[in-house]
Design a protein around this motif. Structure first.
Motif, short mmCIF file in Angstrom:
data_model
loop_
_atom_site.label_atom_id
_atom_site.label_comp_id
_atom_site.label_asym_id
_atom_site.label_seq_id
_atom_site.Cartn_x
_atom_site.Cartn_y
_atom_site.Cartn_z
N MET A 136 0.85 -1.19 0.00
CA MET A 136 0.00 0.00 0.00
C MET A 136 0.88 1.24 0.00
N SER A 137 0.56 2.17 -0.84
CA SER A 137 1.38 3.37 -0.98
C SER A 137 1.44 4.15 0.32
N SER A 138 2.58 4.78 0.57
CA SER A 138 2.72 5.60 1.78
C SER A 138 2.29 7.04 1.53
N GLY B 67 -9.71 12.32 -21.06
CA GLY B 67 -10.93 11.66 -21.52
C GLY B 67 -11.21 10.33 -20.85
N PHE B 68 -10.41 9.95 -19.89
CA PHE B 68 -10.63 8.66 -19.23
C PHE B 68 -10.47 8.80 -17.73
N ARG B 69 -11.41 8.23 -16.99
CA ARG B 69 -11.27 8.19 -15.53
C ARG B 69 -11.87 6.89 -15.03
N PRO B 70 -11.07 6.08 -14.34
CA PRO B 70 -11.62 4.83 -13.81
C PRO B 70 -12.62 5.11 -12.69
N HIS B 71 -13.53 4.19 -12.51
CA HIS B 71 -14.51 4.28 -11.43
C HIS B 71 -13.77 4.14 -10.10
N ARG B 72 -13.92 5.12 -9.24
CA ARG B 72 -13.17 5.10 -7.98
C ARG B 72 -13.96 4.44 -6.87
N TYR C 125 -11.23 0.27 -12.68
CA TYR C 125 -11.50 0.77 -11.33
C TYR C 125 -10.19 1.27 -10.70
N GLU C 126 -10.35 2.19 -9.79
CA GLU C 126 -9.27 2.63 -8.92
C GLU C 126 -9.73 2.40 -7.50
N VAL C 127 -9.02 1.56 -6.76
CA VAL C 127 -9.43 1.20 -5.40
C VAL C 127 -8.46 1.82 -4.40
N VAL C 128 -8.99 2.63 -3.50
CA VAL C 128 -8.17 3.26 -2.47
C VAL C 128 -8.81 3.02 -1.10
N THR C 129 -8.02 3.11 -0.08
CA THR C 129 -8.48 2.85 1.28
C THR C 129 -8.36 4.10 2.12
N CYS C 130 -9.34 4.33 2.98
CA CYS C 130 -9.25 5.48 3.88
C CYS C 130 -9.69 5.09 5.28
N SER C 131 -9.34 5.94 6.22
CA SER C 131 -9.72 5.77 7.62
C SER C 131 -10.70 6.87 8.00
N VAL C 132 -11.32 6.73 9.17
CA VAL C 132 -12.18 7.81 9.67
C VAL C 132 -11.34 8.90 10.32
N ARG C 133 -10.04 8.62 10.48
CA ARG C 133 -9.12 9.58 11.09
C ARG C 133 -8.09 10.03 10.06
#
Length: 351
Positions: free
Chosen positions: A1-3, A14-19, A52-60
């Motif tokens: 996972m990227s830092s 003209g292109f954007r993957p579904h995030r 698709y572009e899949v990213v992860t987030c936190s509530v903090r």
């Protein structure tokens, strides 16, 4: 996972993957956190670009998030990234606190969810449904969760129509799944809904899972007194799948297992979770979908090859299962396959 935190979707002109943004909360189950990344991280369009572009987030703010295992996960994005999501997925957690205990959001979680734009597609895996329920997204809607939690979810949120038998529920812009591995079923269903069966089947093969699992949760519920291991209905199902284009009677399937119709029907429900007739219809719908996407056969011929007999009969079954006509389905997904672009179609619950 990227830092490095992700602030804007990667794109070409003209292109954007579904995030897809996956909301990671303390106590999360690593397996369920990984499902969206595994399923949606694979598909590419005709030019090799990720769908698709899949990213992860936190509530903090960015930082470590605890898991139910002996390690933490370093999440590089804070809740602000939810504002960029086309789809938000909430996996299960063992530390939902008042969300699980009282059915109310914590101030921190409420503030995080406030970033989600109206119209964003929402999905949950297993007990992640409690977050969607506490936020009010499921009021008056059908929903699924792990069979062991269904009764409690219904008691805590009486306005939800909890279905304890299915692997997932698709209610258009909000989707929920049963426990653990049912998250794979849900994500494959979303992929199939967005880009058709060929794309979903290819990802399923790479993941070494069935593209569409038969039945519901009934087959996994532990019973107080286990039944003895009797003859299964596997041979009858294989026999029927090889003859979907032919008229198939219940007694024909029962004869393959040398059972009475009554015994066969009971045993079939125990193993598959639905009746033989419902199962046959499901298989014929899947066969029709495949032929509509991958062949140039006429609608009449597809109806015969899938076992519906007439185009009118197939039209009625596809309309009930998918909410679209055969012609509309073919137009959507043949075009998507040829251009590499997926078109989202609303699929009613239970499809």
């Amino acid at each position: 996972m990227s830092s490095e935190p992700i602030n804007e979707p990667s794109s070409e002109p003209g292109f954007r993957p579904h995030r897809i943004v996956v909301l990671a909360m303390d106590g999360l189950l690593p397996f369920e956190l990984g499902i969206p990344h595994r399923i949606f991280g694979r598909p590419r369009d005709a030019e090799g670009r990720p769908l698709y572009e899949v990213v992860t987030c936190s509530v903090r703010p960015p930082g470590p998030v605890s898991t139910d295992s002996d390690f933490d996960v370093l999440v590089p994005n804070g809740p602000e990234i939810l504002a960029t999501a086309d789809t938000v997925i909430v996996p299960a957690s063992y530390e939902f606190g008042p969300v699980y205990d009282e059915g109310v959001l914590t101030p921190e979680l409420a503030a995080a969810l406030a970033h989600i734009r109206p119209g964003t597609r929402l999905a949950s895996i297993c007990t992640g449904v409690y977050v969607l329920a506490a936020a009010g997204y499921l009021d008056g809607r059908p929903a699924a969760t792990h069979w062991a939690d269904a009764e409690r979810l219904q008691r805590l949120f009486p306005r939800i129509k909890v279905d304890a038998d299915v692997l997932y529920v698709d209610d258009g812009d909000v989707l929920t799944s049963a426990g653990v591995a049912a998250g794979v079923d849900l994500c494959l269903h979303i992929l199939r809904r967005d880009h058709g069966t060929a794309v979903a089947n290819a990802v399923a093969r790479r993941t070494v899972v069935p593209p569409h699992r038969e039945g519901g949760q009934a087959q996994y519920i532990q019973r107080p007194v286990p039944e003895p291991q009797l003859a299964t209905t596997t041979a009858a199902r294989a026999w029927a799948l090889a003859r979907l284009h032919e008229p198939i009677q219940l007694r024909d399937m029962a004869e393959q297992e040398s059972m009475s119709v009554r015994t066969f029907t009971r045993r079939f429900r125990e193993e598959v979770g639905i009746s033989p007739g419902q199962w046959l219809t499901q298989q014929r719908v899947e066969r029709a979908r495949h032929l509509l996407e991958s062949s140039g056969l006429s609608v009449d011929q597809v109806a015969r090859d899938a076992g519906f007999g007439t185009a009118q009969s197939m039209r009625q079954h596809l309309q009930a299962a998918l909410g679209v006509t055969p012609t509309s389905y073919r137009r959507t997904f043949r075009a998507g396959a040829e251009t590499g672009a997926g078109v989202t179609a609303r699929v009613p619950s239970g499809a």
